[in-house]
Design a protein around this motif. Structure first.
Motif, PDB file in Angstrom:
ATOM      1  N   HIS A  61      28.638  38.504  47.298  1.00  0.00           N
ATOM      2  CA  HIS A  61      28.070  37.420  48.019  1.00  0.00           C
ATOM      3  C   HIS A  61      28.918  37.139  49.258  1.00  0.00           C
ATOM      4  O   HIS A  61      30.306  37.247  49.295  1.00  0.00           O
ATOM      5  N   GLN A  62      28.286  37.093  50.560  1.00  0.00           N
ATOM      6  CA  GLN A  62      28.983  36.814  51.694  1.00  0.00           C
ATOM      7  C   GLN A  62      28.432  35.535  52.458  1.00  0.00           C
ATOM      8  O   GLN A  62      27.420  35.133  52.068  1.00  0.00           O
ATOM      9  N   GLN A  63      29.415  35.111  53.160  1.00  0.00           N
ATOM     10  CA  GLN A  63      28.945  33.700  54.057  1.00  0.00           C
ATOM     11  C   GLN A  63      29.822  33.886  55.173  1.00  0.00           C
ATOM     12  O   GLN A  63      30.941  33.862  55.429  1.00  0.00           O
ATOM     13  N   LYS A  64      29.021  33.946  56.369  1.00  0.00           N
ATOM     14  CA  LYS A  64      29.575  34.084  57.548  1.00  0.00           C
ATOM     15  C   LYS A  64      30.538  35.334  57.632  1.00  0.00           C
ATOM     16  O   LYS A  64      31.524  35.095  58.416  1.00  0.00           O
ATOM     17  N   GLY A  65      30.331  36.431  57.160  1.00  0.00           N
ATOM     18  CA  GLY A  65      31.063  37.728  57.177  1.00  0.00           C
ATOM     19  C   GLY A  65      32.173  37.388  56.231  1.00  0.00           C
ATOM     20  O   GLY A  65      33.010  38.601  56.215  1.00  0.00           O
ATOM     21  N   PHE A  66      32.572  36.467  55.310  1.00  0.00           N
ATOM     22  CA  PHE A  66      33.526  36.485  54.633  1.00  0.00           C
ATOM     23  C   PHE A  66      33.228  36.317  53.035  1.00  0.00           C
ATOM     24  O   PHE A  66      32.174  35.930  52.536  1.00  0.00           O
ATOM     25  N   ALA A  67      33.878  37.039  52.311  1.00  0.00           N
ATOM     26  CA  ALA A  67      33.695  37.264  50.816  1.00  0.00           C
ATOM     27  C   ALA A  67      33.918  35.845  50.205  1.00  0.00           C
ATOM     28  O   ALA A  67      35.138  35.419  50.328  1.00  0.00           O
ATOM     29  N   THR A  68      32.846  35.258  49.488  1.00  0.00           N
ATOM     30  CA  THR A  68      33.421  33.929  48.724  1.00  0.00           C
ATOM     31  C   THR A  68      33.155  34.038  47.423  1.00  0.00           C
ATOM     32  O   THR A  68      33.222  33.023  46.597  1.00  0.00           O
ATOM     33  N   GLU A  69      32.959  35.003  46.834  1.00  0.00           N
ATOM     34  CA  GLU A  69      32.993  35.237  45.294  1.00  0.00           C
ATOM     35  C   GLU A  69      33.351  36.774  44.962  1.00  0.00           C
ATOM     36  O   GLU A  69      33.559  37.634  45.914  1.00  0.00           O
ATOM     37  N   PRO A  70      33.991  36.752  43.738  1.00  0.00           N
ATOM     38  CA  PRO A  70      34.581  38.353  43.504  1.00  0.00           C
ATOM     39  C   PRO A  70      33.836  39.114  43.671  1.00  0.00           C
ATOM     40  O   PRO A  70      32.416  39.294  43.729  1.00  0.00           O
TER      41      PRO A  70
ATOM     42  N   GLY B  91      32.264  40.304  36.548  1.00  0.00           N
ATOM     43  CA  GLY B  91      31.959  39.791  35.334  1.00  0.00           C
ATOM     44  C   GLY B  91      33.195  39.686  34.367  1.00  0.00           C
ATOM     45  O   GLY B  91      32.998  39.282  33.361  1.00  0.00           O
ATOM     46  N   ALA B  92      34.032  40.539  34.798  1.00  0.00           N
ATOM     47  CA  ALA B  92      35.305  40.741  33.643  1.00  0.00           C
ATOM     48  C   ALA B  92      36.214  39.748  33.714  1.00  0.00           C
ATOM     49  O   ALA B  92      37.135  39.482  32.837  1.00  0.00           O
ATOM     50  N   TYR B  93      36.211  38.809  34.910  1.00  0.00           N
ATOM     51  CA  TYR B  93      37.358  38.015  34.852  1.00  0.00           C
ATOM     52  C   TYR B  93      37.412  36.740  33.971  1.00  0.00           C
ATOM     53  O   TYR B  93      38.805  36.706  33.393  1.00  0.00           O
ATOM     54  N   ARG B  94      36.493  36.471  33.303  1.00  0.00           N
ATOM     55  CA  ARG B  94      36.628  35.387  32.349  1.00  0.00           C
ATOM     56  C   ARG B  94      37.377  36.058  31.036  1.00  0.00           C
ATOM     57  O   ARG B  94      38.136  35.628  30.432  1.00  0.00           O
ATOM     58  N   ASP B  95      36.827  37.320  30.859  1.00  0.00           N
ATOM     59  CA  ASP B  95      37.496  38.164  29.618  1.00  0.00           C
ATOM     60  C   ASP B  95      38.870  38.491  30.043  1.00  0.00           C
ATOM     61  O   ASP B  95      39.829  38.278  28.963  1.00  0.00           O
ATOM     62  N   ILE B  96      39.069  38.860  31.196  1.00  0.00           N
ATOM     63  CA  ILE B  96      40.568  38.988  31.526  1.00  0.00           C
ATOM     64  C   ILE B  96      41.675  37.936  31.264  1.00  0.00           C
ATOM     65  O   ILE B  96      42.675  37.832  30.878  1.00  0.00           O
ATOM     66  N   TYR B  97      40.950  36.733  31.766  1.00  0.00           N
ATOM     67  CA  TYR B  97      41.972  35.311  31.539  1.00  0.00           C
ATOM     68  C   TYR B  97      41.991  35.154  30.236  1.00  0.00           C
ATOM     69  O   TYR B  97      43.110  34.969  29.913  1.00  0.00           O
ATOM     70  N   ASP B  98      41.236  35.336  29.267  1.00  0.00           N
ATOM     71  CA  ASP B  98      41.293  34.909  27.773  1.00  0.00           C
ATOM     72  C   ASP B  98      42.329  35.939  27.339  1.00  0.00           C
ATOM     73  O   ASP B  98      43.022  35.639  26.424  1.00  0.00           O
TER      74      ASP B  98
ATOM     75  N   LEU C  92      37.531  45.886  34.323  1.00  0.00           N
ATOM     76  CA  LEU C  92      36.806  45.767  35.420  1.00  0.00           C
ATOM     77  C   LEU C  92      35.923  47.020  35.853  1.00  0.00           C
ATOM     78  O   LEU C  92      34.864  46.820  36.485  1.00  0.00           O
ATOM     79  N   ILE C  93      36.153  48.167  35.257  1.00  0.00           N
ATOM     80  CA  ILE C  93      35.301  49.367  35.425  1.00  0.00           C
ATOM     81  C   ILE C  93      33.919  48.939  34.719  1.00  0.00           C
ATOM     82  O   ILE C  93      33.017  49.330  35.295  1.00  0.00           O
ATOM     83  N   GLU C  94      33.988  48.341  33.434  1.00  0.00           N
ATOM     84  CA  GLU C  94      32.998  48.083  32.937  1.00  0.00           C
ATOM     85  C   GLU C  94      32.219  46.933  33.102  1.00  0.00           C
ATOM     86  O   GLU C  94      30.931  46.898  33.404  1.00  0.00           O
ATOM     87  N   LYS C  95      32.777  45.626  33.825  1.00  0.00           N
ATOM     88  CA  LYS C  95      32.014  44.502  34.232  1.00  0.00           C
ATOM     89  C   LYS C  95      32.210  44.227  35.520  1.00  0.00           C
ATOM     90  O   LYS C  95      31.352  43.118  36.161  1.00  0.00           O
ATOM     91  N   GLY C  96      33.159  44.888  36.358  1.00  0.00           N
ATOM     92  CA  GLY C  96      33.243  44.696  37.569  1.00  0.00           C
ATOM     93  C   GLY C  96      33.661  42.812  37.664  1.00  0.00           C
ATOM     94  O   GLY C  96      34.620  42.598  36.848  1.00  0.00           O
TER      95      GLY C  96
END
Length: 269
Positions: A5-14, A61-68, A55-59
């Motif tokens: 997702h981008q807003q004004k040219g800047f990434a605002t989500e992973p 979407g992996a960050y919640r699993d990584i945190y846990d 990260l390869i599997e979920k991109g």
């Protein structure tokens, strides 16, 4: 590079990255776990390999699993402890010879750096946004805290001798505005430390590292606006308002996967 997702040219989500960037990231994580966090080499390789696979599997979407995963293994607390104590101390000793007089650390994170500088005899004030400050596990309470937004609106020119911008510029969509605030506040020096884009440190790798620290290791409201620059580009942003009198580079700081550049600029008045 696939931007979620981008807003004004800047990434605002992973963001999603290539498998090669994930591999480079995992190699740097493994070295950090081994050299900075004290893990056995076998465990460091195991943990970093697990992160790469997720990260390869979920991109993104992996960050919640990584945190846990990192919290459950005790890696999160150990890593944040290195940030709070070891990185801050190393940074303070690097900066101290270049600081002049009263000092303010803009967008200081936990404030620990300001606390250590105060212990070293530097009269130091720190600023941060409330939501960011509240996201840190530990914050320094021995220094004077200012609300960053209030300071921005009520900034008094030349009110501090030295102004610190420590890996803060690349987190700001309006990095030029933050630098101009620093130049306005400083009567003598603006001191910048940044993780700079280099031939072997691509913009993608910088963004991935930011995303990992913000959403995988921790859960912070810090944005990753993809505004990383080279050391020369940061210097040019001074735009005649400051003159770089000293530069230095370190391959690493405790707990950080990237190199650091130090730029010391005298303010032109």
């Amino acid at each position: 590079m696939n931007i979620a997702h981008q807003q004004k040219g800047f990434a605002t989500e992973p963001m999603c990255f290539s498998n090669e960037v994930y591999r480079q990231f995992a190699n740097r994580v493994s070295r950090t776990l081994y050299f900075d966090l004290g893990y056995a080499q076998r465990e460091a390789v195991e943990v970093s390999g697990r992160l790469e696979a997720m990260l390869i599997e979920k991109g993104p979407g992996a960050y919640r699993d990584i945190y846990d995963f990192l919290a459950g293994r005790g890696v999160r607390d150990r890593w944040n402890g290195v940030f709070y104590h070891c990185r801050s101390a190393a940074m303070a000793h690097w900066l101290l010879p270049h600081i002049r007089g009263t000092t303010i650390d803009l967008l200081c994170g936990s404030g620990k750096l300001g606390g250590i500088l105060s212990e070293m005899g530097v009269l130091t004030t720190v600023t941060e946004r409330d939501d960011v400050r509240d996201s840190y596990q530990l914050t320094e309470d021995s220094v004077t805290w200012l609300d960053h937004e209030t300071l921005t609106k009520q900034a008094v020119p030349n009110s501090y001798d030295s102004v610190l911008l420590i890996t803060a510029l690349h987190h700001e969509a309006d990095s030029e505005g933050l630098l101009q605030l620093a130049l306005k506040l400083a009567s003598k020096r603006v001191i910048i430390v940044e993780n700079c884009v280099e031939p072997d440190l691509s913009n993608d790798l910088h963004i991935l590292v930011d995303d990992f620290f913000n959403y995988g290791l921790n859960k912070t409201p810090l944005p990753c606006p993809a505004s990383h620059r080279s050391a020369d580009e940061w210097s040019k942003m001074l735009n005649g308002c400051g003159r770089v009198i000293f530069t230095d580079r370190r391959d690493s700081m405790p707990g950080i996967l990237l190199s650091h550049h130090l730029l010391v600029a005298e303010v032109n008045r």
